[in-house]
Design an enzyme around this catalytic site. Sequence first.
Site, PDB file in Angstrom:
ATOM      1  N   CYS A  38      -9.646 -72.085  24.789  1.00 40.39           N
ATOM      2  CA  CYS A  38      -8.485 -71.704  25.604  1.00 40.39           C
ATOM      3  C   CYS A  38      -8.222 -70.200  25.520  1.00 40.39           C
ATOM      4  O   CYS A  38      -7.425 -69.668  26.286  1.00 40.39           O
ATOM      5  CB  CYS A  38      -7.244 -72.487  25.176  1.00 40.39           C
ATOM      6  SG  CYS A  38      -6.725 -72.147  23.488  1.00 40.39           S
ATOM      7  N   CYS A 107      -3.012 -76.760  19.618  1.00 41.44           N
ATOM      8  CA  CYS A 107      -2.259 -75.521  19.410  1.00 41.44           C
ATOM      9  C   CYS A 107      -1.662 -75.505  17.998  1.00 41.44           C
ATOM     10  O   CYS A 107      -1.616 -74.459  17.357  1.00 41.44           O
ATOM     11  CB  CYS A 107      -1.155 -75.389  20.450  1.00 41.44           C
ATOM     12  SG  CYS A 107      -1.679 -75.819  22.121  1.00 41.44           S
TER      13      CYS A 107
HETATM   14 FE1  FES Z   1      -4.805 -73.069  23.229  1.00 38.18          FE
HETATM   15 FE2  FES Z   1      -2.295 -73.713  23.186  1.00 38.18          FE
HETATM   16  S1  FES Z   1      -3.647 -73.891  24.849  1.00 38.18           S
HETATM   17  S2  FES Z   1      -3.431 -72.790  21.644  1.00 38.18           S
END
Ligand code: FES
Length: 143
Positions: A38, A107
Site C-alpha cells: 500500500c 494497518c
Molecule cells: Fe496500508 Fe493502511 S492501507 S497501512
Amino acid sequence: MSQVLEYSEKVMDHFANPRNVGEIEDAAGVGTVGNAKCGDIMRIYLDIKDNVVQDAKFKTFGCGAAVATSSMATELIKGKTVEEALGITNKAVMEALDGLPPVKVHCSLLAEEAIHAALWDYSQKNGITIEGLKPPVADISEE
Ligand code: FES
C-alpha cells in the site's frame, strides 16, 4: 462498486486528532516500517529510561487507519516497561480502538512492527537483549 468502510468513533477521533505526532530528538530507539503493497510508512520514536518508556512519538505517511493505530499504539506504550511494550500486539491496539474493518487490519500490524523495530534499535544501541524480540522486518507485506 466499492464498499464504504465503517470506522469506530475512536478510530475517527485518533485519525482526526492524532496523539503524539512528531519526533523525539536523540530518541533511545527509532523504528521505521513500511508496507510496500500500500506504500504506507510508519516511524515510531521512543524515549526510554530505567527500562520504562517515558515518551513515544510517531510520524506516519499512510492511510487514516495507520494514523489512528500509531496514535493509539503510542498512547498504550507510554509508561510501560520494555517487556510490557513488546507485548503490545496489533490486536491490543485494535481493541483499544474498538476494532478496525477487516481490510484495515494490516494497518495495525504496522504499529506493532514499528514498536518492535524501535525496541530493537534501543536494544542494539545499548547491547541489551530483550527476551522474545526478533529483528524487525522493513516491509511487513513480505511477512
Ligand atoms: Fe496500508 Fe493502511 S492501507 S497501512
